[in-house]
Design a protein around this motif. Structure first.
Motif, PDB file in Angstrom:
ATOM      1  N   VAL A   9       0.812  -1.132   0.187  1.00  0.00           N
ATOM      2  CA  VAL A   9      -0.070  -0.113  -0.061  1.00  0.00           C
ATOM      3  C   VAL A   9       0.734   1.309  -0.041  1.00  0.00           C
ATOM      4  N   ASP A  10       2.286   1.055  -0.160  1.00  0.00           N
ATOM      5  CA  ASP A  10       3.199   2.195  -0.414  1.00  0.00           C
ATOM      6  C   ASP A  10       3.149   2.981   1.137  1.00  0.00           C
ATOM      7  N   ALA A  11       3.162   2.326   1.802  1.00  0.00           N
ATOM      8  CA  ALA A  11       3.406   2.971   3.346  1.00  0.00           C
ATOM      9  C   ALA A  11       4.786   2.512   3.918  1.00  0.00           C
ATOM     10  N   PRO A  12       5.873   3.225   3.745  1.00  0.00           N
ATOM     11  CA  PRO A  12       7.044   3.010   4.460  1.00  0.00           C
ATOM     12  C   PRO A  12       6.757   2.925   5.959  1.00  0.00           C
ATOM     13  N   VAL A  13       7.402   1.741   6.553  1.00  0.00           N
ATOM     14  CA  VAL A  13       7.505   1.819   8.145  1.00  0.00           C
ATOM     15  C   VAL A  13       8.715   2.755   8.634  1.00  0.00           C
ATOM     16  N   VAL A  14       8.618   3.828   9.238  1.00  0.00           N
ATOM     17  CA  VAL A  14       9.677   4.789   9.679  1.00  0.00           C
ATOM     18  C   VAL A  14       9.875   4.784  10.967  1.00  0.00           C
ATOM     19  N   GLY A  15       9.459   3.895  11.533  1.00  0.00           N
ATOM     20  CA  GLY A  15       9.812   3.787  13.027  1.00  0.00           C
ATOM     21  C   GLY A  15       8.636   2.592  13.925  1.00  0.00           C
ATOM     22  N   GLY A  16       8.851   2.515  15.139  1.00  0.00           N
ATOM     23  CA  GLY A  16       8.119   1.594  15.771  1.00  0.00           C
ATOM     24  C   GLY A  16       8.638   1.323  17.129  1.00  0.00           C
ATOM     25  N   ASN A  17       7.976  -0.141  17.683  1.00  0.00           N
ATOM     26  CA  ASN A  17       8.479  -0.204  19.062  1.00  0.00           C
ATOM     27  C   ASN A  17       8.109  -2.046  18.946  1.00  0.00           C
ATOM     28  N   VAL A  18       8.775  -2.581  19.730  1.00  0.00           N
ATOM     29  CA  VAL A  18       8.959  -4.185  20.061  1.00  0.00           C
ATOM     30  C   VAL A  18       8.348  -4.362  21.359  1.00  0.00           C
ATOM     31  N   SER A  19       7.465  -5.064  21.679  1.00  0.00           N
ATOM     32  CA  SER A  19       6.859  -5.642  22.886  1.00  0.00           C
ATOM     33  C   SER A  19       6.782  -7.115  22.943  1.00  0.00           C
ATOM     34  N   LEU A  20       7.802  -7.958  23.456  1.00  0.00           N
ATOM     35  CA  LEU A  20       7.725  -9.358  23.491  1.00  0.00           C
ATOM     36  C   LEU A  20       7.712  -9.897  25.143  1.00  0.00           C
ATOM     37  N   TYR A  21       7.615 -10.820  25.216  1.00  0.00           N
ATOM     38  CA  TYR A  21       7.552 -11.450  26.665  1.00  0.00           C
ATOM     39  C   TYR A  21       5.938 -11.031  27.195  1.00  0.00           C
ATOM     40  N   ASN A  22       4.986 -10.964  26.255  1.00  0.00           N
ATOM     41  CA  ASN A  22       3.608 -10.769  26.794  1.00  0.00           C
ATOM     42  C   ASN A  22       2.964 -11.995  27.058  1.00  0.00           C
ATOM     43  N   ASP A  23       3.470 -12.627  28.080  1.00  0.00           N
ATOM     44  CA  ASP A  23       2.987 -14.088  28.561  1.00  0.00           C
ATOM     45  C   ASP A  23       2.409 -13.778  29.932  1.00  0.00           C
ATOM     46  N   SER A  24       1.551 -14.646  30.186  1.00  0.00           N
ATOM     47  CA  SER A  24       1.178 -14.648  31.838  1.00  0.00           C
ATOM     48  C   SER A  24       0.509 -16.136  31.948  1.00  0.00           C
ATOM     49  N   ALA A  25       0.035 -16.445  33.093  1.00  0.00           N
ATOM     50  CA  ALA A  25      -0.500 -17.700  33.372  1.00  0.00           C
ATOM     51  C   ALA A  25      -1.469 -18.198  32.582  1.00  0.00           C
ATOM     52  N   ALA A  26      -2.087 -17.181  31.872  1.00  0.00           N
ATOM     53  CA  ALA A  26      -3.080 -17.357  31.091  1.00  0.00           C
ATOM     54  C   ALA A  26      -2.757 -17.726  29.486  1.00  0.00           C
TER      55      ALA A  26
END
Length: 708
Positions: A514-531
């Motif tokens: 769709v011609d949208a360069p991804v110019v930045g961002g954030n990564v969030s891992l370890y989104n685990d729980s007892a569930a």
């Protein structure tokens, strides 16, 4: 979480000695998954990050893009505050807003709009409602107090978030080329000046806390790792930052977020290939008897670190005092190591680039995601329509966005609840394109659908890009740039990492399509729980631009025919229809050619209304187009066509269907007509479903009914 043995050995080899206690803690935080992206950085090369409009791409506090046809630059960033929002939903969400706003300030920009993408466990659970209530209140109180409108976003419910909600916040800021600031330190001898709130002990270890699974007792045991926000100080910081930039006093800037002062200052000088000498005792403090490690790593909010020429320090101090902000000269830029001293002792002495960029990448195993078997429900159209229309995922989110001030600043053209928000740009003297009366607007969309990526991480993420681009297209805007917040579970589990990697690839390919360069961002891992782990959740925030302010709304006028641009789709994978009745199906392949067609339809002279097909499929799209005095009467060929959520399509009300069909390069099928009776009538598979306007409103008031 102590420094891993393998990391400690690398640090010892680099330093030629054992690290001090402060050094070990600083490496632990800066080399955490949250800061160093050790498991995700190898995947991020999949993204296209540049275009003719990109001024600053990934790597700074926020990206910067130029707006075609104007002299205006726009900053764009996104942040996650997931773990903190589970432990303390109010402060966790509020400080997420504060952090992304300060990322905007550090580029020299003024924040003008926020978007939030929120994900919670099943709405029928008391704990999910408690988290929702606290998160929305935190975003509202902070954003409203600092005067930055929250104009768009999404709210989703899925069992996978029961033990680990996601709170993703994006911010747009405005700046011009002559005011642009970056994080890279410039010259040895310049001073490092800390401006803002005093440093306390809140938020200690926040970066490492965000890089491990949530424990069952996280709400009590991890509370000290959650920062506490002060929006009134943040508002003063916003205005002080403007004054500092106005007077050209800022050479470089970084906000104090993850890893606190240690993170911000070491990353600043590392980006400039330089070093620093910092006196931790010079930092203005809120609490007595703080030690070096606490001062270095506290994540107290509303603080900025500036590189300032020596001759300008006194003027910076005067401006800080004018806005009743603390100010301390904490050190200077050097051409040596990153050195921190406290009470006459050197507590940190390490190469800045090794601190900021020396973390080794993880080489993790991955399993390719499996496709669900097809199992379609056997249910009447009427029952299905009722269930989908009243689902918390497709119901009105008015309860959420009515708590936000979405008009402060007087830029908001399109309020929350539409396909995309729209904002006016400042009147620019250097307009070069023939816009109507020199008007150029930004369009803004944000969100993701976990049902889609749960069914297929790759295709669901690809669809996320197409869906956000379609939202922009529905108000006549072309994509300018995107930022992503890539949320996933524990990457050390091969099935989780495989799903996350597939989602990254899908989002990258979709944004490219769709011609949208991804110019930045954030990564969030370890989104685990007892569930268990959260579904792969590639939140995308996308900016677009259009000439002129006049775009059609999504509500029918009642004077035209209804057509479906992009044509019918009968695939049901990832749909709310299947979620409501425990059905399963693979997510479909997604075409992206409908985006341009929707944009062409939205800007066509015969168009009266446009609304994209998304969550809940055509059923919810049509229901949302009904107004008190304008209705919808249509024929739909099948249940699949009614509930398919394949993106890149839109319902259009037009006064000239033939001309519209000739103007767009995509299938256009007749649906029926807009009426003047404020009712919804849908004929499908031998059944006719009828709703009055008030019935639709009542069915979609689930959140308000349960939470007010």
């Amino acid at each position: 979480m102590p420094l891993a043995d393998s990391d400690r050995r690398l640090v010892e080899a680099e330093l030629g000695r054992d690290p001090t206690r402060a050094e070990a803690a600083l490496f632990e935080n800066l080399w955490s998954e949250h800061c160093a992206y050790r498991s995700s950085r190898p995947l991020l090369s999949a993204f296209t990050t540049d275009s003719d409009d990109v001024v600053v791409g990934p790597g700074d506090d926020a990206a910067v893009v130029s707006v075609p046809g104007t002299d205006q630059l726009v900053t764009f960033g996104v942040e996650s505050h997931n773990h903190p929002s589970y432990v303390d939903p109010y402060d966790g969400a509020a400080t997420g807003v504060g952090g992304i706003v300060r990322d905007t300030l550090s580029m020299g920009a003024y924040p003008v709009a926020l978007a939030d993408a929120l994900y919670f466990g099943g709405f029928d659970r008391d704990h999910s409602r408690y988290l929702l209530d606290g998160v929305v209140e935190g975003i509202s109180d902070y954003g409203n107090a600092i005067g930055v409108p929250t104009v768009t976003g999404s709210t989703q419910f899925h069992d996978g978030y029961e033990g680990n909600p996601l709170v993703n916040v994006a911010c747009v800021g405005l700046v011009t080329e002559d005011r642009l600031v970056t994080a890279a330190a410039n010259e040895p001898g310049n001073k490092l000046v800390l401006v803002g709130n005093a440093t306390g002990r809140d938020g200690l270890g926040g970066a490492s806390f965000a890089s491990e699974d949530l424990a069952e007792d996280a709400e009590t045991e991890d509370r000290p790792a959650v920062q506490v926000g002060d929006p009134y100080t943040e508002k003063l910081l916003v205005e002080a930052n403007e004054a500092l930039v106005d007077e050209d006093l800022v050479m470089a800037a970084r906000d104090l977020g993850a890893a606190g002062l240690g993170g911000a200052s070491s990353e600043m000088v590392a980006q400039g290939g330089l070093g620093a000498r910092i006196d931790l005792g010079a930092v203005h403090q809120r609490e007595p008897n703080m030690n070096a490690l606490e001062i270095l790593l506290a994540e107290s909010q509303e603080r900025m670190c500036y590189e300032v020429r020596p001759e300008d320090v006194e003027r910076v101090r005067e401006i800080a005092e004018r806005f009743d902000l603390g100010c301390s000269v904490i050190g200077e830029v050097t051409d040596g190591n990153y050195v921190c001293e406290f009470e006459g002792e050197t507590v940190v002495d390490a190469p800045a680039e090794f601190l900021a960029d020396g973390a080794p990448m993880n080489d993790l195993e991955r399993e390719e995601p499996s496709e669900p078997e097809t199992d379609l429900p056997d249910v009447s159209v009427g029952k299905a329509f009722d269930a989908v229309l009243s689902s918390p995922n497709t119901a009105s989110k008015r309860w959420v966005y009515r708590q936000y001030d979405h008009e402060v600043g007087n830029r908001t053209l399109r309020r929350p609840g539409e396909d995309a928000a729209a904002l006016t740009l400042p009147a620019a003297d250097a307009l070069t394109l023939p816009a109507a009366d020199g008007e150029v607007a930004l369009a803004f969309s944000a969100g993701a659908n976990p049902n889609w990526t749960d069914a297929s991480p790759y295709r669901g993420a690809y669809a996320t890009a197409v869906e956000n681009a379609t939202n922009l297209a529905a108000v006549g805007a072309e994509p300018l740039a995107a930022v992503d917040c890539l949320n996933g579970g524990n990457p050390e589990k091969p099935d989780v990492y495989g799903g996350f990697a597939a989602a990254v690839d899908g989002l990258a390919d979709g944004c490219r399509a769709v011609d949208a360069p991804v110019v930045g961002g954030n990564v969030s891992l370890y989104n685990d729980s007892a569930a268990g782990p959260v579904p792969p959740t590639p939140t995308l925030a996308m900016l677009g631009v259009r000439q002129g302010y006049d775009a059609p709304g999504m509500a029918t006028v009642g004077d035209g025919d209804l057509v479906l641009v992009g044509g019918h789709d009968e695939t049901l994978g990832g749909s709310e229809y299947l979620a409501q009745f425990d059905g399963r199906a693979p997510f479909p392949d997604v075409a992206d050619d409908g985006v341009a067609a929707v944009r062409a339809a939205a800007t066509h002279d015969a168009t009266l209304a446009v609304h994209d097909v998304s969550d809940g499929g055509l059923a919810v799209t049509l229901a949302e187009m009904v107004g008190e005095d304008a209705g919808v009467a249509v024929d739909v060929p099948s249940v699949g066509a009614l509930f398919s959520e394949a993106p890149g399509r839109a319902v259009v009300e037009t006064t000239d269907a033939t001309a519209l069909r000739d103007a767009v390069d995509a299938p256009v099928v007749d649906l029926g007509e807009a009426t003047g009776d404020g009712a919804l009538s849908v004929a499908v598979a031998g059944e006719v479903v009828d709703y009055g306007f008030e019935e639709i409103v009542d069915a979609r008031r689930v959140l308000e009914r349960e939470l007010d």
